[in-house]
Enzyme design. Structure first.
Site, PDB file in Angstrom:
ATOM      1  N   HIS A 141      37.828  25.232  30.782  1.00 42.23           N
ATOM      2  CA  HIS A 141      38.639  26.331  30.233  1.00 42.23           C
ATOM      3  C   HIS A 141      38.014  27.695  30.538  1.00 42.23           C
ATOM      4  O   HIS A 141      38.224  28.647  29.798  1.00 42.23           O
ATOM      5  CB  HIS A 141      38.826  26.204  28.710  1.00 42.23           C
ATOM      6  N   SER A 262      36.523  50.257  48.947  1.00 43.94           N
ATOM      7  CA  SER A 262      37.798  50.847  48.571  1.00 43.94           C
ATOM      8  C   SER A 262      37.944  52.162  49.313  1.00 43.94           C
ATOM      9  O   SER A 262      36.962  52.841  49.596  1.00 43.94           O
ATOM     10  CB  SER A 262      37.817  51.071  47.061  1.00 43.94           C
ATOM     11  N   LYS A 268      32.920  50.499  45.285  1.00 44.25           N
ATOM     12  CA  LYS A 268      33.516  49.167  45.251  1.00 44.25           C
ATOM     13  C   LYS A 268      33.173  48.301  46.444  1.00 44.25           C
ATOM     14  O   LYS A 268      33.017  48.756  47.563  1.00 44.25           O
ATOM     15  CB  LYS A 268      35.053  49.283  45.156  1.00 44.25           C
ATOM     16  N   GLU A 275      40.263  36.716  48.502  1.00 40.67           N
ATOM     17  CA  GLU A 275      41.586  36.994  47.912  1.00 40.67           C
ATOM     18  C   GLU A 275      42.703  36.612  48.870  1.00 40.67           C
ATOM     19  O   GLU A 275      43.747  36.083  48.466  1.00 40.67           O
ATOM     20  CB  GLU A 275      41.711  38.483  47.571  1.00 40.67           C
TER      21      GLU A 275
END
Ligand code: ARG
Length: 466
Positions: A141, A262, A268, A275
């Protein structure tokens, strides 16, 4: 007028090589059975061999005036060798031809994908071996559950990918059958030799029923499912890397080659490749759905709808092979942050189950032990402490069965080492899993590369015999 609508050339042009190879086998068979005169079969073969060479040299221009790759090849042959070319389509239909071509494509795609799957398995297994005693929290979980080793966790991915490779190799058996000679749907009155063409193209055997042969796209569906299933596994791996490389987790750092900055936020480092692997699984799942829906309402036998299968097959292959190609190096170059994992292990009472098991070993029923340890955990939470920071006296306040050995029992390393049941996370068990996985991967490798070599021989034979 409708050609721009009905044409499949923009998609099936990818099958040109297979179409020429299939035609070569068919032309030889026509000659050897006497269906067409020897000389004409020979001139078709010469012409087809030239087409193959031109294709490989990038010099074959397909005409958009013609509906598909099959009509193009036949037309080019006729232009090259004259009247003999007009005999090529004897005892053959585009219906058996298109299925033959696609089966040959899927066969190669499977072997390439399995080879890539074996490479990724190997990279993950090597990393698992290095990290077989590195501790991290195991999750259920997405909550801290029990201590596991990083090696154990990585091996869980390896066994998933191993099943994927098995699924492809199993589907391969059903792909590798030759529909050539089924004709439009009912076979032919010409004395064809289907065994001969099947063998010349490296198929195990001819298919059994002509009508089934031109209708059957099970092999396409199986391939698409195997691709989608694998992409679901890769997506889960991508998602995990996104989580692991987040500042909140900090379990791993992506190599710069697989991350981007970024355009606006200078601090970043985004795990884009992970992804995108996750995102592209949607394509393959979509392809599988498209194919299932395409097939579900079709009566026997060939229906033009079947033309729409190829785009989905190519997309499955391209997406999965591209993802497998980046995944190995991405894991290989991943930096694991062992200290962060160790810090995370100290939180979340990963050893609570072990403390309960300790009471069980001293005679307490598990349910009761579960309750006692639940109370100990609440006590710790209220005081901001961990289980191993408690004193024996405090523990004995909850049960007289606790003694100094109880604290040793819940040391995290001891908890990890103890899980030595078959398939468990102890370093000894993980080493067993690594050996088993390597042995099985070797078996898959032998099968896959054995088949690749066999097909290479099939192709050189097909080209050599004049
Ligand atoms: N372009 C067609 C396809 O890809 C070839 C088969 C056409 N057969 C026919 N009977 N019209 O399926």
């Amino acid at each position: 007028m409708t050609l721009s609508f009905t044409s499949s050339l923009s998609v099936d042009a990818k099958l040109a090589w297979y179409d020429i190879a299939g035609s070569l086998a068919h032309a030889r068979m026509l000659g050897s059975t006497g269906i067409v005169p020897r000389e004409e079969s020979e001139s078709m073969v010469q012409g087809l061999l030239q087409l193959l060479e031109r294709l490989e040299a990038g010099q074959l221009d397909l005409s958009e005036e013609l509906e598909d790759v099959h009509t193009n090849v036949e037309d080019m042959l006729t232009k090259a060798v004259g009247d003999a070319g007009r005999r090529l389509h004897t005892a053959r239909s585009r219906n058996d031809q298109v299925s033959t071509d696609l089966r040959m494509f899927v066969r190669d795609a499977i072997l390439e994908i399995v080879a890539l799957l074996i490479d990724v398995q190997e990279i993950l297994t090597d990393r698992a071996e290095e990290e077989r005693a590195t501790m991290m929290p195991g999750f259920t979980h997405l909550q801290h559950a029990q201590p596991v080793s990083v090696g154990f966790h990585l091996m869980a991915h390896v066994f998933r990918l191993q099943r994927d490779a098995e699924r492809f190799l199993d589907a391969y058996k059903r792909v590798n059958q030759s529909p050539l000679g089924a004709g439009a749907l009912a076979g032919t009155g010409h004395p064809i030799d289907r065994e001969m063409t099947a063998q010349a193209l490296g198929f195990d055997r001819p298919t059994d029923n002509a009508m089934d042969s031109v209708s059957d796209r099970d092999f396409v569906l199986e391939f698409a499912f195997a691709c989608a299933q694998t992409m679901v596994h890769l997506s889960s791996m991508g998602e995990e890397l996104v989580i692991w490389t987040s500042p909140e987790f900090g379990f791993a750092e992506m190599s710069d080659a697989f991350a981007t900055g970024s355009s606006i936020m200078p601090q970043k480092k985004n795990p884009d490749v992970a992804e995108l692997v996750r995102g592209r699984s949607s394509l393959t799942i979509g392809n599988l759905m498209q194919l299932l829906v395409l097939m579900k309402g079709l009566p026997l036998s060939y229906n033009r709808d079947l033309q729409e299968d190829k785009g989905a097959v190519f997309s499955c292959y391209e997406t999965l092979s591209a993802c497998l190609f980046v995944l190995g190096p991405m894991y290989h170059s991943l930096t694991l942050c062992r200290e962060r994992m160790a810090v995370a292990c100290a939180q979340g009472f990963l050893n609570a189950t072990d403390l309960a098991d300790h009471l069980v070993q001293r005679g307490m029923p598990f349910r009761q032990a579960h309750e006692v340890v639940g109370a100990v955990v609440r006590h710790c939470i209220e005081r901001g402490r961990t289980l191993e920071e408690l004193s024996v006296e405090e523990l004995r306040g909850f049960s007289p069965l606790f003694d100094p050995s109880s604290l040793e029992h819940i040391r995290l390393e001891a908890c990890l080492d103890r899980r030595g049941s078959l398939g468990g996370t102890s370093p000894v068990q993980v080493q067993e899993q690594i050996s088993a996985a390597r042995a099985r991967a070797e078996g898959q490798r032998a099968l896959c590369y054995g088949e690749i070599e066999r097909l290479e021989k099939v192709w050189s034979k097909l080209r050599a015999e004049r």
